[in-house]
Design an enzyme around this catalytic site. Structure first.
Site, PDB file in Angstrom:
ATOM      1  N   GLY A 160     -50.434 -68.613 -12.349  1.00  0.00           N
ATOM      2  CA  GLY A 160     -49.158 -69.098 -12.878  1.00  0.00           C
ATOM      3  C   GLY A 160     -48.803 -70.418 -12.240  1.00  0.00           C
ATOM      4  O   GLY A 160     -49.665 -71.212 -11.878  1.00  0.00           O
ATOM      5  N   GLU A 161     -47.501 -70.699 -12.130  1.00  0.00           N
ATOM      6  CA  GLU A 161     -46.960 -71.918 -11.523  1.00  0.00           C
ATOM      7  C   GLU A 161     -47.174 -73.163 -12.380  1.00  0.00           C
ATOM      8  O   GLU A 161     -46.671 -74.225 -12.060  1.00  0.00           O
ATOM      9  CB  GLU A 161     -47.563 -72.202 -10.132  1.00  0.00           C
ATOM     10  CG  GLU A 161     -47.391 -71.111  -9.113  1.00  0.00           C
ATOM     11  CD  GLU A 161     -48.026 -71.469  -7.774  1.00  0.00           C
ATOM     12  OE1 GLU A 161     -48.564 -72.587  -7.635  1.00  0.00           O
ATOM     13  OE2 GLU A 161     -47.982 -70.615  -6.854  1.00  0.00           O
ATOM     14  N   GLY A 162     -47.968 -73.067 -13.457  1.00  0.00           N
ATOM     15  CA  GLY A 162     -48.403 -74.247 -14.184  1.00  0.00           C
ATOM     16  C   GLY A 162     -49.773 -74.711 -13.726  1.00  0.00           C
ATOM     17  O   GLY A 162     -50.272 -75.748 -14.180  1.00  0.00           O
TER      18      GLY A 162
END
Length: 384
Positions: free
Chosen positions: A331-333
């Protein structure tokens, strides 16, 4: 790293001045420019179609920018939406909910994976607290809607008013970034337990049974997977009556962070700004955004395919083929910024590679294959 937020916009959102989740139909990327880009590919010093999907990516970027040849994206911007989820207290994650706030501080300090990867890719990172359980740095909490969310297996994630506020917050954040010069956006997520509501959204919108959609998230064991599956099953029962009402669906089984991401992605498309999608959480929000703003998906490419089964289900439904497949699940980008240099490379080839006439390369007598059919990044063979 920038953490500023527009105080006027956030005050308007918080006061309920923005009370509608309605978006105008989205204008698609310029198809005439896309045709010019495809034609230019045939004149570059290479066999037609020899760069595969790089050619399709360059054509998409050119159409989004409305110019051929395209230019490098000058200000890619990552916005990480942080929020806690009540369902995390049910043992559906390998990490405790307290980690969400700790990671917000880590983003601010530049120590997270997305910070490092974004720096390499030439992007900047902003984090916003939409629904973290505890107080965070005031610089990132101007758009905070609430603390955590309801446990979606038994109660709504938030109220109707909070849902509208969250969508409006995401919309305002997109406007801030675009007005500030961002020409490519990436949404990231941070929230312990957030793959559970994301999977519920995807399963509800694709009519998928829980066991086919549930993954290991942060790395849960078999007992955790069983708990997560049960939670998703119960939440799905609550979600299914609302699949045709996107706001009600978000209210019931998402969270303020996912609703804000949906508003962010819908507004980016409305503002004709391209987006690289990240993993399962962002893609779940994207499915909702495409319902809110019809046609938004044409402004998106999928950065990667995560190991979460629900992510493949969502990508297939939206007809998006990932740029990279590295078995990532952070996640997180992080997956999207990993794909960013590939997109930039595709753009550079179309813009800077010599044509046959410029390079003095003869094509006389060559027997190239028939012109390959242009690849449409918004369709796959398995899309519904």
């Amino acid at each position: 790293m920038s953490t500023e937020a527009n105080s006027t916009s956030s005050a308007a959102v918080s006061s309920g001045a923005v009370s509608s989740a309605e978006f105008e139909p989205v204008t698609p990327p310029d198809r005439d420019v896309r045709a010019l880009a495809d034609a230019r590919q045939l004149d570059l010093t290479k066999p037609a179609g020899s760069l595969g999907r790089l050619e399709a990516l360059a054509g998409w970027a050119s159409a989004c920018q409305g110019v051929c040849p395209p230019h490098a994206f000058a200000r890619p911007r990552v916005v990480v939406f942080a929020g806690d989820h009540g369902i995390a207290r049910n043992g559906v994650s390998a990490y405790p909910p307290e980690v969400t706030a700790q990671m917000v501080a880590n983003f601010l300090g530049g120590g997270a994976a997305v910070n490092v990867l974004a720096e390499v890719a030439g992007a900047s990172v902003r984090v916003v607290d939409i629904a973290v359980e505890v107080d965070t740095d005031p610089a990132v909490s101007n758009y905070k809607v609430r603390r955590s969310s309801g446990s979606i297996d038994r109660e709504d994630a938030m109220t109707h008013e909070e849902t509208l506020q969250a969508i409006a917050a995401g919309r305002a954040i997109a406007d801030e970034e675009i007005d500030g010069g961002a020409d490519l956006l990436i949404a990231g997520d941070m929230g312990i337990g957030n793959t559970t509501p994301a999977t519920v959204l995807i399963a509800a919108l694709t009519d998928t049974e829980p066991v086919a959609a549930v993954g290991r998230g942060t790395g849960i064991d078999d007992a955790g997977w069983i708990r997560k599956t049960a939670a998703i099953r119960d939440a799905l029962r609550r979600a299914r009556p609302h699949v045709r009402d996107t706001v009600a669906l978000l209210r019931t089984v998402s969270g303020a962070d996912l609703a804000a991401m949906a508003g962010f992605l819908a507004q980016a498309a409305s503002r004709r700004t391209p987006v690289i999608l990240d993993g399962v959480v962002v893609t779940a929000a994207a499915m909702a955004a495409d319902e809110l703003a019809f046609g938004a998906r044409e402004w998106w490419v999928a950065g990667h395919r995560s190991t979460e089964p629900a992510h493949t289900i969502a990508l297939t439904r939206m007809g998006l083929t990932p740029i990279v497949e590295f078995d990532m699940r952070l996640g997180e980008g992080s997956g999207a910024v990993t794909a960013l240099p590939i997109l930039q490379g595709a753009v550079a080839v179309l813009a800077k590679m010599a044509t046959f006439s410029e390079a003095g390369v003869s094509t006389e007598g060559s027997k190239q294959a028939d012109e390959p059919e242009a690849i449409d990044l918004t369709k796959t063979d398995t899309a519904d």
